[in-house]
Design a protein around this motif. Structure first.
Motif, PDB file in Angstrom:
ATOM      1  N   GLU B  99       0.837  -1.208   0.000  1.00  0.00           N
ATOM      2  CA  GLU B  99       0.000   0.000   0.000  1.00  0.00           C
ATOM      3  C   GLU B  99       0.869   1.255   0.000  1.00  0.00           C
ATOM      4  O   GLU B  99       0.518   2.265  -0.619  1.00  0.00           O
ATOM      5  CB  GLU B  99      -0.922   0.022   1.230  1.00  0.00           C
ATOM      6  CG  GLU B  99      -2.056  -0.982   1.157  1.00  0.00           C
ATOM      7  CD  GLU B  99      -2.798  -1.128   2.477  1.00  0.00           C
ATOM      8  OE1 GLU B  99      -3.884  -1.722   2.460  1.00  0.00           O
ATOM      9  OE2 GLU B  99      -2.293  -0.676   3.529  1.00  0.00           O
ATOM     10  N   ALA B 102       1.906   1.658  -3.547  1.00  0.00           N
ATOM     11  CA  ALA B 102       0.800   1.937  -4.475  1.00  0.00           C
ATOM     12  C   ALA B 102       0.160   3.308  -4.245  1.00  0.00           C
ATOM     13  O   ALA B 102      -0.441   3.872  -5.154  1.00  0.00           O
ATOM     14  CB  ALA B 102      -0.269   0.844  -4.358  1.00  0.00           C
ATOM     15  N   GLU B 103       0.304   3.836  -3.027  1.00  0.00           N
ATOM     16  CA  GLU B 103      -0.397   5.085  -2.662  1.00  0.00           C
ATOM     17  C   GLU B 103      -0.169   6.221  -3.666  1.00  0.00           C
ATOM     18  O   GLU B 103      -1.112   6.824  -4.157  1.00  0.00           O
ATOM     19  CB  GLU B 103       0.061   5.522  -1.260  1.00  0.00           C
ATOM     20  CG  GLU B 103      -0.650   6.754  -0.722  1.00  0.00           C
ATOM     21  CD  GLU B 103      -2.084   6.477  -0.308  1.00  0.00           C
ATOM     22  OE1 GLU B 103      -2.457   5.281  -0.190  1.00  0.00           O
ATOM     23  OE2 GLU B 103      -2.839   7.439  -0.129  1.00  0.00           O
ATOM     24  N   ILE B 106      -1.853   5.368  -7.114  1.00  0.00           N
ATOM     25  CA  ILE B 106      -3.318   5.394  -7.185  1.00  0.00           C
ATOM     26  C   ILE B 106      -3.848   6.799  -6.906  1.00  0.00           C
ATOM     27  O   ILE B 106      -4.678   7.323  -7.655  1.00  0.00           O
ATOM     28  CB  ILE B 106      -3.927   4.395  -6.172  1.00  0.00           C
ATOM     29  CG1 ILE B 106      -3.502   2.964  -6.520  1.00  0.00           C
ATOM     30  CG2 ILE B 106      -5.441   4.505  -6.148  1.00  0.00           C
ATOM     31  CD1 ILE B 106      -3.854   1.934  -5.470  1.00  0.00           C
ATOM     32  N   LYS B 113      -6.246   0.918 -10.026  1.00  0.00           N
ATOM     33  CA  LYS B 113      -5.802   0.162  -8.861  1.00  0.00           C
ATOM     34  C   LYS B 113      -5.049  -1.109  -9.234  1.00  0.00           C
ATOM     35  O   LYS B 113      -3.962  -1.377  -8.708  1.00  0.00           O
ATOM     36  CB  LYS B 113      -7.025  -0.193  -8.015  1.00  0.00           C
ATOM     37  CG  LYS B 113      -6.710  -0.216  -6.530  1.00  0.00           C
ATOM     38  CD  LYS B 113      -7.975  -0.262  -5.715  1.00  0.00           C
ATOM     39  CE  LYS B 113      -7.612  -0.463  -4.248  1.00  0.00           C
ATOM     40  NZ  LYS B 113      -8.783  -0.542  -3.389  1.00  0.00           N
ATOM     41  N   GLU B 114      -5.628  -1.876 -10.146  1.00  0.00           N
ATOM     42  CA  GLU B 114      -5.031  -3.171 -10.486  1.00  0.00           C
ATOM     43  C   GLU B 114      -3.622  -3.000 -11.053  1.00  0.00           C
ATOM     44  O   GLU B 114      -2.677  -3.685 -10.659  1.00  0.00           O
ATOM     45  CB  GLU B 114      -5.922  -3.875 -11.509  1.00  0.00           C
ATOM     46  CG  GLU B 114      -5.934  -5.373 -11.359  1.00  0.00           C
ATOM     47  CD  GLU B 114      -7.135  -5.960 -12.081  1.00  0.00           C
ATOM     48  OE1 GLU B 114      -6.910  -6.707 -13.048  1.00  0.00           O
ATOM     49  OE2 GLU B 114      -8.290  -5.640 -11.720  1.00  0.00           O
ATOM     50  N   TYR B 117      -1.122  -1.934  -8.379  1.00  0.00           N
ATOM     51  CA  TYR B 117      -0.645  -3.034  -7.535  1.00  0.00           C
ATOM     52  C   TYR B 117       0.336  -3.930  -8.275  1.00  0.00           C
ATOM     53  O   TYR B 117       1.272  -4.461  -7.681  1.00  0.00           O
ATOM     54  CB  TYR B 117      -1.827  -3.832  -6.973  1.00  0.00           C
ATOM     55  CG  TYR B 117      -2.313  -3.233  -5.679  1.00  0.00           C
ATOM     56  CD1 TYR B 117      -1.739  -3.597  -4.468  1.00  0.00           C
ATOM     57  CD2 TYR B 117      -3.304  -2.255  -5.666  1.00  0.00           C
ATOM     58  CE1 TYR B 117      -2.144  -3.024  -3.278  1.00  0.00           C
ATOM     59  CE2 TYR B 117      -3.721  -1.664  -4.494  1.00  0.00           C
ATOM     60  CZ  TYR B 117      -3.138  -2.053  -3.288  1.00  0.00           C
ATOM     61  OH  TYR B 117      -3.532  -1.467  -2.115  1.00  0.00           O
TER      62      TYR B 117
END
Lengths: 239, 251
Positions: B99, B102-103, B106, B113-114, B117
């Motif tokens: 996370e 990814a923060e 995103i 999102k996908e 990740y």
């Protein structure tokens, strides 16, 4: 005439009378919190970031509320507010029966005003537990200030704020008992009115006592559950 | 690709940067050396607007900004072209490793999102943490946390990554794993500006070494020029202090 110390039948009946005041007490609590939480949070930010005028205003506000008994705040606001409003209404020829307003509205204002000041200090200390590096890291990956607060700072701040938020909420619930002073139909007033008939004050007070106790223990439990959920990321470290 | 001109910065009466210029070409690894208090960290922080310079300009490719008076929009634009690795890692404590990575994708860059990740998993794999996706920072060692910090920067695929003493807070035995990761990404052609006290890293990896002291750039050149044939007395004195023995040997 019953000569025993406690009239058990009255005790039981009045318990339910007191219980019927719970919705009003909770309504005042929830509305006051809903208003005081954002106010407390934003004023805490003005304190921490030392925003010129607002910072000074917040200091005065907090000192004022902390430095005066809540019952006096209630009396003062309850007598001043209609006075000012009726003067204004007169000026603009608005026909509004200001003295017939439901005391509930006064309760909302007074308890929001009072709890807001407590929450400024709760959030101020909680915000300080989140290191400046968290905000900087959020900026460095391209988050805006609002996004950084919502996603990074506030979730961490809430964890350390939880115990004090719980205390503030419980104090607020208990303080609503002072609403009887402005004829608010809450727990204390209802039970006392019932007691007036036969002078069964002891029974009424015991009932009031028990109702608040149940209420506060429930709230305490709910906060404990919430705190556990919010601090999952910390708890795992030791697991 | 990145050009910094005439950066000035004071904290109160204390002048930290006294007009610093810096040019970095694509794919370069620039290492900034210097005693503490020389302004290295402040320079990096000014480039990424974590600190507002009193004066100075920066050019990122075709983006031209004033380091003192840039608008919010320009600041965000610069931050989207750069990434920062902090001395104290500064991982988001309330988010897992993946996370954390990814923060910025995103939320900051609006990557679906996908896909975000997938990029994040690749970045964590690259720094050797394929088994730590779901660990919280509190469950990771300092070296692992800093590797997540590097993955967080790499995943953004920025024009330049700014490293602020990335190994200074680490236990000595954890320094190696972080330097290895940094060497790997340098070899892949990532543009990097690194403030560090790791002389070995500077010698092996840097294209250009800059020596700063007292808020000025004293000397810059290839690792050979700085470490073997330094021209300035202040550079020589600094190297003698940080590389005792080794340096005397070479003159």
């Amino acid at each position: 005439m019953d000569s025993s110390l406690i009239n058990v039948e009255f005790l039981i009946d009045t318990f339910f009378v007191a219980l019927s005041g719970v919705p009003i007490a909770l309504l005042v609590t929830v509305v006051a919190l809903a208003i005081a939480l954002p106010i407390g949070f934003f004023l805490a930010l003005t304190r921490i970031n030392e925003i010129p005028v607002l910072n000074g205003f917040t200091k005065v506000y907090v000192s004022f509320v902390r430095g005066t008994p809540i019952i006096i705040q209630i009396f003062v606001l309850y007598s001043i507010l209609p006075l000012i409003l009726s003067r204004i209404f007169e000026q603009y020829n608005i026909d509004f029966p200001i003295y017939d307003v439901n005391p509930l509205w006064y309760a909302f204002i007074i308890f929001s005003f009072n709890t807001g000041a407590t929450l400024v200090e709760v959030f101020r200390s909680a915000l300080k537990t989140v290191s400046a590096g968290q905000l900087e890291a959020a900026y460095s990956v391209g988050l805006s200030t609002a996004q950084a607060y919502r996603r990074i700072v506030i979730p961490q701040m809430l964890v350390s704020a939880m115990p004090n938020l719980c205390t503030a909420t419980i104090n607020l619930i208990k303080a609503t008992s002072l609403g009887y002073a402005i004829s608010l139909q809450e727990i204390t007033l209802k039970a006392k009115v019932a007691a007036n008939v036969g002078y069964n004050y002891l029974e009424a007070y015991i009932d009031i006592f028990i109702v608040y106790l149940i209420l506060c223990i429930t709230v305490e439990y709910l906060f404990k559950v919430a705190e556990k959920r919010l601090s999952r990321y910390k708890a795992l470290a030791t697991a | 690709m990145l050009e910094i001109r005439d950066v000035h910065k004071s904290f109160g009466k204390n002048e930290i940067l006294k007009g610093v210029d810096l040019t970095v070409d694509k794919g370069d690894v620039v290492v900034i050396l210097g005693p503490s208090g020389s302004g290295k960290t402040t320079l990096l922080r000014c480039i990424n607007f974590l600190e507002r310079a009193d004066k100075g300009t920066a050019t990122f490719g075709d983006l031209n900004v004033d380091l003192h008076s840039a608008s919010k929009k320009e600041v965000l634009a610069v931050r989207k072209k750069s990434a920062f690795v902090f001395q104290n890692y500064n991982l988001f404590n309330n988010k897992t490793a993946i996370e954390n990575v990814a923060e910025g994708l995103i939320i900051g860059r609006k990557v679906p999102k996908e896909e975000a990740y997938k990029i994040s998993r690749d970045a964590l794999d690259k720094v050797g943490l394929s088994n730590k996706y779901d660990s919280y920072p509190s469950q990771l060692s300092g070296g692992q946390q800093q590797r997540v910090g590097i993955a967080r920067a790499v995943a953004l695929n920025p024009d330049v990554i700014l490293f602020d003493e990335p190994t200074s807070a680490l236990d000595p035995e954890l320094v190696g794993e972080v330097l290895e990761v940094m060497k790997d990404i340098a070899r892949e052609g990532t543009t990097m500006i690194v403030v560090t006290h790791e002389m070995g890293f500077a010698k092996d990896v840097a294209k250009k070494v800059i020596f700063m002291d007292g808020g000025n750039i004293i000397e810059e050149g290839t690792p050979h020029e700085i470490f073997v044939t330094p021209k300035e007395e202040r550079t020589r004195r600094f190297l003698r202090r940080v590389l005792p023995g080794e340096y005397d040997f070479e003159i």
